[in-house]
Structures are given as structure tokens and as C-alpha cells.
Design an enzyme around this catalytic site. Structure first.
Site, PDB file in Angstrom:
ATOM      1  N   GLY A   1     -42.691  46.347 -20.956  1.00 29.77           N
ATOM      2  CA  GLY A   1     -41.775  47.426 -20.459  1.00 29.77           C
ATOM      3  C   GLY A   1     -40.721  46.893 -19.602  1.00 29.77           C
TER       4      GLY A   1
ATOM      5  N   CYS B   1     -45.258  41.914 -12.716  1.00 27.52           N
ATOM      6  CA  CYS B   1     -43.800  42.546 -12.816  1.00 27.52           C
ATOM      7  C   CYS B   1     -42.957  41.372 -13.184  1.00 27.52           C
ATOM      8  CB  CYS B   1     -43.514  43.292 -11.455  1.00 27.52           C
ATOM      9  SG  CYS B   1     -41.943  44.015 -11.311  1.00 27.52           S
ATOM     10  N   LEU B   2     -42.056  41.842 -14.156  1.00 29.28           N
ATOM     11  CA  LEU B   2     -40.914  40.625 -14.665  1.00 29.28           C
ATOM     12  C   LEU B   2     -40.089  40.288 -13.462  1.00 29.28           C
ATOM     13  CD1 LEU B   2     -40.418  41.956 -18.238  1.00 29.28           C
ATOM     14  CD2 LEU B   2     -41.787  40.103 -17.419  1.00 29.28           C
TER      15      LEU B   2
ATOM     16  N   HIS C   1     -39.813  52.007 -10.855  1.00 27.93           N
ATOM     17  CA  HIS C   1     -38.765  51.044 -10.783  1.00 27.93           C
ATOM     18  C   HIS C   1     -37.580  51.736 -10.460  1.00 27.93           C
ATOM     19  CE1 HIS C   1     -39.734  46.880 -11.128  1.00 27.93           C
ATOM     20  NE2 HIS C   1     -40.552  47.019 -12.375  1.00 27.93           N
TER      21      HIS C   1
HETATM   22  O1  K2U Z   1     -41.747  46.498 -15.385  1.00 32.80           O
HETATM   23  C1  K2U Z   1     -42.060  45.226 -15.635  1.00 32.80           C
HETATM   24  O2  K2U Z   1     -41.750  44.385 -14.753  1.00 32.80           O
HETATM   25  C2  K2U Z   1     -42.835  44.953 -17.027  1.00 32.80           C
HETATM   26  C3  K2U Z   1     -44.039  44.910 -16.448  1.00 32.80           C
HETATM   27  C4  K2U Z   1     -44.616  46.202 -16.967  1.00 32.80           C
HETATM   28  C5  K2U Z   1     -46.201  46.484 -16.833  1.00 32.80           C
HETATM   29  C6  K2U Z   1     -46.712  45.800 -15.582  1.00 32.80           C
HETATM   30  C7  K2U Z   1     -47.936  46.243 -15.181  1.00 32.80           C
HETATM   31  C8  K2U Z   1     -48.819  46.704 -16.025  1.00 32.80           C
HETATM   32  C9  K2U Z   1     -48.289  47.308 -17.292  1.00 32.80           C
HETATM   33  C10 K2U Z   1     -46.870  46.979 -17.685  1.00 32.80           C
HETATM   34  C11 K2U Z   1     -45.031  43.695 -17.100  1.00 32.80           C
HETATM   35  O3  K2U Z   1     -44.442  42.509 -16.518  1.00 32.80           O
HETATM   36  S1  K2U Z   1     -44.713  43.455 -18.531  1.00 32.80           S
HETATM   37  C12 K2U Z   1     -45.876  41.981 -18.614  1.00 32.80           C
HETATM   38  C13 K2U Z   1     -47.248  42.616 -19.112  1.00 32.80           C
HETATM   39  C14 K2U Z   1     -47.990  42.190 -20.385  1.00 32.80           C
HETATM   40  C15 K2U Z   1     -49.036  42.721 -20.469  1.00 32.80           C
HETATM   41  C16 K2U Z   1     -49.739  43.441 -19.673  1.00 32.80           C
HETATM   42  C17 K2U Z   1     -49.334  43.665 -18.340  1.00 32.80           C
HETATM   43  C18 K2U Z   1     -48.098  43.034 -17.927  1.00 32.80           C
HETATM   44 ZN    ZN Z   2     -41.898  45.604 -12.746  1.00 35.29          ZN
END
Ligand code: K2U
Ligand code: ZN
Length: 178
Positions: free
Chosen positions: A51, A100-101, A146
Site C-alpha cells: 500500500g 510502514c514504508l 495516512h
Molecule cells: O502505507 C505504507 O507504509 C505501506 C504499508 C502498508 C501496510 C502496513 C501494515 C499492514 C498492511 C499494510 C506497508 O509497509 S507495505 C509492507 C508490508 C508488506 C506486507 C505486509 C505488511 C506490510
Molecule cells: Zn504507512
């Protein structure tokens, strides 16, 4: 006009004031916004992530992208959502260890509604309303947060949040020096 291909954009790191401000609703779709969505998908897949919200690349507009398909064999399912809003949530909750990225290498358990009903406008300007469950539900709530300047660490106890913020301040200082 030079041929515009997708661009991988730099992802802002916490703490950054732009990650705490509410994003502005999108009034009219445009080719520029569609190109931004394509850049966000390219940036998300490159991270890799499932995401990404526009504020994370410094654009304070209400736009998120998602693709929570994780099974290797399954076809990717990229979603582009303009002005997404949660219109209903389940009473049941689920706990997920979120990351979170914008807060790399920091993970913590967050409890959220297990299912959410979301309404949004797609890249062709069509309105959608759909229920999400599982990882998709967690992700869409994480992304919509966000847009409201909310990070997953805001759900943690103050001490834990401060520890993560201190680590990120140190990481940013080191990266700035490198
Ligand atoms: O928004 C973002 O920073 C991307 C997030 C999205 C996300 C966070 C927590 C749980 C679900 C989605 C992630 O960093 S994307 C990396 C990731 C990959 C697989 C599972 C969880 C997080
Ligand atoms: Zn995030």
C-alpha cells in the site's frame, strides 16, 4: 512532449510534518493525477509494499494505491483509490503486526476493525463501494489513516511511540551524513 514513464518517487520518512497533515480532497481527476497514481504504484512495488498513500511521497492529496495480493502465483490486483472513505466498520476487530514504508524496520501490533466498507472514485471517475477483510482491510485503513495525518505508531503507548521516533531521528541523521 517527452514520453512520460512511471517514476519511482522518494518516500518521506517519519518524523516529517507532511506525514502529520490532513490531505486535501481531490476535486477533479486529471491525467496528472492518473500519472501520480502510476508513480505511486511503481514506487510501492519497488519498495516493496502492499500500500502507499500520496502524503508518503509528499503530495497532500487524498489518493492511495494498494495491492495486497501476496501469493506468488496469483495475478497482482493494483487498486487506485481517489477520496477513499470508510463508510462502515465491523464490531469484530483483528490484530496485525503493522509496518510502514515511512517508518522502516519498525513493527508493532495494531488492532483495527476486521472488516470495513469503503467508498472511493477510481481512475476513470467511477464511484465504487466495497467491503474489505483480512490484510486488505488492515491495509486500506492504514492508508486512509495516512490521508488524515495518522501513523500506525499513533495507536501505540507513548513510550513505545517515542522509542520508535527516536530511532527514526537517528536513522535520518545517519542517512543525511552518508
Ligand atoms: O502505507 C505504507 O507504509 C505501506 C504499508 C502498508 C501496510 C502496513 C501494515 C499492514 C498492511 C499494510 C506497508 O509497509 S507495505 C509492507 C508490508 C508488506 C506486507 C505486509 C505488511 C506490510
Ligand atoms: Zn504507512
Amino acid at each position: 512532449m517527452a514520453y512520460m514513464t512511471d517514476m519511482i518517487r522518494p518516500i518521506l520518512l517519519h518524523p516529517d510534518p507532511r506525514l502529520k497533515k490532513p490531505a486535501a480532497p481531490i476535486a477533479d481527476l486529471s491525467d496528472a493525477l492518473r500519472a501520480l497514481a502510476d508513480d505511486m504504484l511503481e514506487t510501492m512495488y519497488d519498495a516493496p509494499g502492499i500500500g502507499l498513500a500520496a502524503p508518503q511521497i509528499g503530495v497532500l492529496q487524498r489518493l492511495i494505491v494498494m495491492d495486497c495480493v501476496k501469493e506468488e502465483g496469483e495475478a497482482p490486483r493494483p487498486m487506485v483509490m481517489f477520496n477513499p472513505q470508510v463508510v462502515a466498520t465491523s464490531d469484530t476487530q483483528s490484530v496485525y503486526e503493522e509496518g510502514c514504508l515511512s517508518i522502516p524496520e519498525q513493527y508493532a501490533e495494531v488492532t483495527r476493525p476486521a472488516e470495513v466498507q469503503v467508498r472511493w472514485i477510481d481512475r476513470d471517475g467511477h464511484q465504487h463501494e466495497q467491503e474489505f477483510s483480512g490484510l486488505w482491510a488492515t491495509c486500506v485503513q492504514h492508508e486512509i489513516d495516512h490521508l488524515d495525518g495518522k501513523l500506525f505508531i499513533d495507536y501505540l503507548k507513548p513510550l513505545k511511540r517515542q522509542m520508535i521516533t527516536r530511532k527514526m531521528v537517528k536513522l535520518k541523521r545517519e542517512r543525511a551524513r552518508a
